[in-house]
Design a protein around this motif. Structure first.
Motif, PDB file in Angstrom:
ATOM      1  N   GLU A  85       3.633 -28.763   2.566  1.00  0.00           N
ATOM      2  CA  GLU A  85       2.752 -29.928   2.569  1.00  0.00           C
ATOM      3  C   GLU A  85       2.388 -30.302   1.142  1.00  0.00           C
ATOM      4  O   GLU A  85       2.070 -29.437   0.321  1.00  0.00           O
ATOM      5  CB  GLU A  85       1.491 -29.648   3.384  1.00  0.00           C
ATOM      6  N   GLY A  86       2.486 -31.582   0.826  1.00  0.00           N
ATOM      7  CA  GLY A  86       2.214 -32.065  -0.516  1.00  0.00           C
ATOM      8  C   GLY A  86       3.430 -32.134  -1.411  1.00  0.00           C
ATOM      9  O   GLY A  86       3.354 -32.611  -2.544  1.00  0.00           O
ATOM     10  N   ALA A  87       4.564 -31.665  -0.915  1.00  0.00           N
ATOM     11  CA  ALA A  87       5.804 -31.713  -1.694  1.00  0.00           C
ATOM     12  C   ALA A  87       6.268 -33.159  -1.848  1.00  0.00           C
ATOM     13  O   ALA A  87       5.720 -34.091  -1.254  1.00  0.00           O
ATOM     14  CB  ALA A  87       6.887 -30.882  -1.011  1.00  0.00           C
ATOM     15  N   VAL A  88       7.284 -33.330  -2.649  1.00  0.00           N
ATOM     16  CA  VAL A  88       7.917 -34.626  -2.854  1.00  0.00           C
ATOM     17  C   VAL A  88       9.264 -34.592  -2.134  1.00  0.00           C
ATOM     18  O   VAL A  88      10.102 -33.736  -2.426  1.00  0.00           O
ATOM     19  CB  VAL A  88       8.132 -34.911  -4.353  1.00  0.00           C
ATOM     20  N   ARG A 111       2.399 -35.730   5.350  1.00  0.00           N
ATOM     21  CA  ARG A 111       2.694 -34.349   4.935  1.00  0.00           C
ATOM     22  C   ARG A 111       3.316 -34.250   3.542  1.00  0.00           C
ATOM     23  O   ARG A 111       3.139 -33.242   2.860  1.00  0.00           O
ATOM     24  CB  ARG A 111       3.608 -33.686   5.959  1.00  0.00           C
ATOM     25  N   VAL A 112       4.107 -35.243   3.159  1.00  0.00           N
ATOM     26  CA  VAL A 112       4.776 -35.232   1.853  1.00  0.00           C
ATOM     27  C   VAL A 112       4.692 -36.612   1.225  1.00  0.00           C
ATOM     28  O   VAL A 112       4.458 -37.601   1.902  1.00  0.00           O
ATOM     29  CB  VAL A 112       6.273 -34.822   1.971  1.00  0.00           C
ATOM     30  N   ARG A 113       4.913 -36.636  -0.055  1.00  0.00           N
ATOM     31  CA  ARG A 113       5.098 -37.909  -0.748  1.00  0.00           C
ATOM     32  C   ARG A 113       6.597 -38.206  -0.758  1.00  0.00           C
ATOM     33  O   ARG A 113       7.403 -37.280  -0.716  1.00  0.00           O
ATOM     34  CB  ARG A 113       4.568 -37.812  -2.178  1.00  0.00           C
ATOM     35  N   LEU A 114       6.954 -39.461  -0.820  1.00  0.00           N
ATOM     36  CA  LEU A 114       8.365 -39.840  -0.900  1.00  0.00           C
ATOM     37  C   LEU A 114       8.702 -40.251  -2.322  1.00  0.00           C
ATOM     38  O   LEU A 114       7.940 -40.996  -2.950  1.00  0.00           O
ATOM     39  CB  LEU A 114       8.689 -41.007   0.027  1.00  0.00           C
ATOM     40  N   ALA A 136       0.264 -45.858   4.063  1.00  0.00           N
ATOM     41  CA  ALA A 136      -0.080 -45.221   2.784  1.00  0.00           C
ATOM     42  C   ALA A 136       1.045 -45.448   1.763  1.00  0.00           C
ATOM     43  O   ALA A 136       1.705 -44.498   1.316  1.00  0.00           O
ATOM     44  CB  ALA A 136      -0.332 -43.729   2.992  1.00  0.00           C
ATOM     45  N   PRO A 137       1.285 -46.702   1.382  1.00  0.00           N
ATOM     46  CA  PRO A 137       2.375 -46.979   0.440  1.00  0.00           C
ATOM     47  C   PRO A 137       2.188 -46.311  -0.920  1.00  0.00           C
ATOM     48  O   PRO A 137       3.160 -46.115  -1.647  1.00  0.00           O
ATOM     49  CB  PRO A 137       2.370 -48.513   0.319  1.00  0.00           C
ATOM     50  N   GLU A 138       0.953 -45.925  -1.232  1.00  0.00           N
ATOM     51  CA  GLU A 138       0.708 -45.251  -2.508  1.00  0.00           C
ATOM     52  C   GLU A 138       1.338 -43.856  -2.547  1.00  0.00           C
ATOM     53  O   GLU A 138       1.420 -43.240  -3.605  1.00  0.00           O
ATOM     54  CB  GLU A 138      -0.807 -45.166  -2.787  1.00  0.00           C
ATOM     55  N   ARG A 139       1.796 -43.362  -1.405  1.00  0.00           N
ATOM     56  CA  ARG A 139       2.441 -42.044  -1.349  1.00  0.00           C
ATOM     57  C   ARG A 139       3.954 -42.149  -1.588  1.00  0.00           C
ATOM     58  O   ARG A 139       4.689 -41.179  -1.415  1.00  0.00           O
ATOM     59  CB  ARG A 139       2.144 -41.354  -0.030  1.00  0.00           C
ATOM     60  N   VAL A 140       4.411 -43.332  -2.005  1.00  0.00           N
ATOM     61  CA  VAL A 140       5.827 -43.572  -2.292  1.00  0.00           C
ATOM     62  C   VAL A 140       5.967 -43.922  -3.766  1.00  0.00           C
ATOM     63  O   VAL A 140       5.245 -44.765  -4.292  1.00  0.00           O
ATOM     64  CB  VAL A 140       6.382 -44.727  -1.432  1.00  0.00           C
TER      65      VAL A 140
END
Length: 185
Positions: A85-88, A111-114, A136-140
């Motif tokens: 969790e939190g990985a890319v 669970r992860v960022r892209l 959550a587009p900020e996670r990309v």
């Protein structure tokens, strides 16, 4: 520590796969990369045995942790590995355009960022259209790679015809393909 996850069938792994992983490590500052070889991908048929593809991926990514992934979908893999969790999670731009059709894409993104590898000339509007559909587009994050005009499907066809692909795959991969007679018909 920044962990990167890179999944695929790797049938066979080629210089484009390797270039994406290398660039991601540089740009994203990945301390560790786990390459997930999908044993039985849920989105396409794979004929090459998982054990052979695992061996090829280990040869292509000698500095990564290369493991066999028995889950058919990314979200199921991530649920089975809460320590990630939190990985890319690394994907290409074409795959990102299909991301909304993945099984539970919002849960994957929770669970992860892209990290999406784009190439010069890839239509930004296609990427923006996907971002607009995400909660959550900020996670990309996007990073650019040099285009590598090679695809595993094309390589399999060339290998079936007995053509040389050594310029398109790492030398260790070419050696295993030749030794094991992989992809020959």
């Amino acid at each position: 520590m920044t962990l990167g996850l890179y999944g695929g069938s790797f049938d066979p792994p080629h210089r484009g796969h390797v270039a994406l992983a290398k660039r991601a490590k540089e740009v994203l500052g990945l301390d560790r990369l786990v390459v997930l070889v999908s044993a039985d991908p849920g989105h396409k048929r794979v004929e090459t045995p998982a054990a052979a593809r695992l061996e090829l991926a280990r040869a292509a990514f000698p500095d990564a942790d290369v493991v066999l992934d028995d889950h058919r979908r990314t979200v199921d893999t991530l649920r089975a590995h809460p320590e990630w969790e939190g990985a890319v999670f690394l994907i290409g731009a074409d795959e990102f355009c299909d991301f909304p059709e993945w099984k539970e894409p919002e849960e994957v993104l929770r669970r992860v960022r892209l990290a999406v590898a784009t190439r010069p000339g890839f239509p930004r509007d296609r990427l923006d259209a996907v971002l607009a559909r995400l909660s959550a587009p900020e996670r990309v994050v996007f990073f650019e790679i040099e285009p590598t005009p090679v695809a595993s499907r094309e390589l399999r066809g060339r290998l079936e015809r007995g053509e040389d692909v050594s310029a398109d795959v790492p030398s260790e991969v070419a050696e295993i393909i030749g030794r094991e007679g992989l992809y020959a018909r």
